[in-house]
Motif scaffolding. Structure first.
Motif, PDB file in Angstrom:
ATOM      1  N   ALA A 237      34.225  39.698  25.100  1.00 46.73           N
ATOM      2  CA  ALA A 237      35.741  39.877  25.068  1.00 46.73           C
ATOM      3  C   ALA A 237      36.314  40.131  26.360  1.00 46.73           C
ATOM      4  O   ALA A 237      37.428  39.247  26.981  1.00 46.73           O
ATOM      5  CB  ALA A 237      36.483  40.775  24.072  1.00 46.73           C
ATOM      6  N   PHE A 238      36.040  40.665  27.365  1.00 49.69           N
ATOM      7  CA  PHE A 238      36.164  41.209  28.755  1.00 49.69           C
ATOM      8  C   PHE A 238      35.856  39.766  29.439  1.00 49.69           C
ATOM      9  O   PHE A 238      36.686  39.711  30.609  1.00 49.69           O
ATOM     10  CB  PHE A 238      35.636  42.334  29.216  1.00 49.69           C
ATOM     11  CG  PHE A 238      36.292  43.679  28.789  1.00 49.69           C
ATOM     12  CD1 PHE A 238      37.615  43.717  28.970  1.00 49.69           C
ATOM     13  CD2 PHE A 238      35.612  44.722  28.252  1.00 49.69           C
ATOM     14  CE1 PHE A 238      38.414  45.171  28.456  1.00 49.69           C
ATOM     15  CE2 PHE A 238      36.108  45.851  27.962  1.00 49.69           C
ATOM     16  CZ  PHE A 238      37.523  46.044  27.934  1.00 49.69           C
TER      17      PHE A 238
ATOM     18  N   PHE B 217      43.388  38.604  28.466  1.00 49.95           N
ATOM     19  CA  PHE B 217      44.462  39.303  27.829  1.00 49.95           C
ATOM     20  C   PHE B 217      45.060  40.354  28.716  1.00 49.95           C
ATOM     21  O   PHE B 217      44.452  40.818  29.651  1.00 49.95           O
ATOM     22  CB  PHE B 217      44.001  39.999  26.377  1.00 49.95           C
ATOM     23  CG  PHE B 217      42.884  40.982  26.595  1.00 49.95           C
ATOM     24  CD1 PHE B 217      43.086  42.395  26.736  1.00 49.95           C
ATOM     25  CD2 PHE B 217      41.700  40.323  26.520  1.00 49.95           C
ATOM     26  CE1 PHE B 217      41.965  43.032  26.940  1.00 49.95           C
ATOM     27  CE2 PHE B 217      40.661  41.311  26.798  1.00 49.95           C
ATOM     28  CZ  PHE B 217      40.751  42.462  26.930  1.00 49.95           C
ATOM     29  N   PHE B 218      46.194  40.863  28.207  1.00 46.28           N
ATOM     30  CA  PHE B 218      46.915  41.813  29.120  1.00 46.28           C
ATOM     31  C   PHE B 218      46.240  43.114  29.141  1.00 46.28           C
ATOM     32  O   PHE B 218      45.929  43.589  28.211  1.00 46.28           O
ATOM     33  CB  PHE B 218      48.454  42.003  28.733  1.00 46.28           C
ATOM     34  CG  PHE B 218      49.089  43.033  29.458  1.00 46.28           C
ATOM     35  CD1 PHE B 218      49.625  42.695  30.766  1.00 46.28           C
ATOM     36  CD2 PHE B 218      49.577  44.263  28.856  1.00 46.28           C
ATOM     37  CE1 PHE B 218      50.554  43.697  31.338  1.00 46.28           C
ATOM     38  CE2 PHE B 218      50.178  45.244  29.690  1.00 46.28           C
ATOM     39  CZ  PHE B 218      50.584  44.875  31.067  1.00 46.28           C
ATOM     40  N   GLY B 219      45.882  43.723  30.453  1.00 48.88           N
ATOM     41  CA  GLY B 219      45.409  44.918  30.798  1.00 48.88           C
ATOM     42  C   GLY B 219      43.791  44.929  30.349  1.00 48.88           C
ATOM     43  O   GLY B 219      43.133  45.852  30.378  1.00 48.88           O
ATOM     44  N   SER B 220      43.209  43.866  30.617  1.00 49.18           N
ATOM     45  CA  SER B 220      41.969  43.680  30.412  1.00 49.18           C
ATOM     46  C   SER B 220      40.978  44.539  31.541  1.00 49.18           C
ATOM     47  O   SER B 220      40.031  44.876  31.351  1.00 49.18           O
ATOM     48  CB  SER B 220      41.302  42.335  30.079  1.00 49.18           C
ATOM     49  OG  SER B 220      41.634  41.540  31.357  1.00 49.18           O
TER      50      SER B 220
END
Length: 281
Positions: free
Chosen positions: A99-100, A105-108
């Motif tokens: 995912a990272f 996405f916001f705040g990753s």
């Protein structure tokens, strides 16, 4: 042509490098060497001849340990906890790192940095809060409680290794899978995982050895003798046989062998996994 081949050869290892390697190898091999040989010696011979070969190679202590119930019970408990920790930490860390690495996405970046703070947190400082929390959740004296805690403390390092490896995978593979209407779950399961077997082996070995050698957490969490792991089994074995050090060394040798065998079998994957995310191209 010969000169070209000669230039492409790797440089020979210098004398200093050989000496350094031998010193490091001695620090690793000598303790295991003396431990293994100590199981064949009598207590008197062990005191006067700790590093030499035994006068007689009598395997009676090893046979008695293998014939008793305590060795295989503690070994089975350690194996259960280690395998559970490896499977759960590998699954969670690989999904988190995927995912990272591939989902924006916001705040990753903040979350990734926050997760990496776990590398700076020594588990020994959290023993008292862990004990209280495990007691409140009913996880004391259970293998599940130890597995959950070990996964929590290993997740940061596992995510770091997976993330570095995933970032080096060709972006074209992910884009091609998305063009074929594959969702992120299918991309993770059918595209990414088959390509990351080396890093899975690397993370698995590190977590397996860390769990196998863990002493402090099982010491405070386990109360029943039949649930003891092998480090606690050695403590119990030493208390039972007192100063019979040859028998204790034999028990220790038999307990270390599975971890060494597992490490040697996975050594090739460890090296490729660690270097897989270090070099581009």
């Amino acid at each position: 042509m010969a000169s070209t081949v000669r230039r492409k050869r790797k440089p020979a290892i210098s004398t200093f490098q050989w000496a350094t390697l031998l010193i490091i190898a001695a620090f690793v091999i000598v303790p295991f060497y003396t431990t293994a040989l100590g199981g064949f010696k009598e207590i008197g011979e062990l005191r006067v001849n700790a590093f030499g070969l035994p006068a007689s190679w009598d395997p009676v202590r090893f046979a008695e340990i293998l014939g008793g119930p305590s060795y295989f019970r503690s070994l089975g408990n350690s194996l259960l906890i280690a395998v559970g920790s490896v499977v759960l930490s590998t699954l969670l860390a690989s999904m988190t790192a995927f995912a990272f690495a591939h989902i924006k996405f916001f705040g990753s970046k903040f979350l990734m940095s926050y997760l990496m703070l776990g590398l700076l947190f020594p588990s020994a400082t959290a023993i008292l809060p862990l004990f209280i929390k495990m007691r409140d959740l009913g996880l004391l004296d259970s293998h599940l409680g130890i597995i959950i805690v070990q996964v929590a403390f290993s997740i940061s390092f596992s995510v770091l290794l997976f993330h570095n490896f995933f970032k080096e995978l060709p972006k074209e593979l992910i884009d091609a899978a998305r063009l074929d209407n594959c969702g992120y779950v299918r991309i993770y399961w059918y595209v990414t995982l088959p390509l990351c077997l080396p890093i899975i082996a690397t993370v698995g070995v590190f977590n397996f050895v860390g769990s196998w050698n863990n002493f402090l957490l099982p010491l405070i969490a386990l109360n029943s003798d039949d649930k003891y792991t092998w480090p606690l089994g050695i403590m119990q074995f030493q208390g039972q046989y007192g100063s019979d050090w040859p028998r204790i060394l034999a028990f220790l040798t038999l307990s270390i062998l599975p971890a060494i065998a597992f490490f040697l079998l996975a050594q090739r994957f460890i090296i490729s996994g660690l270097t897989g995310g270090a070099v581009k191209g």
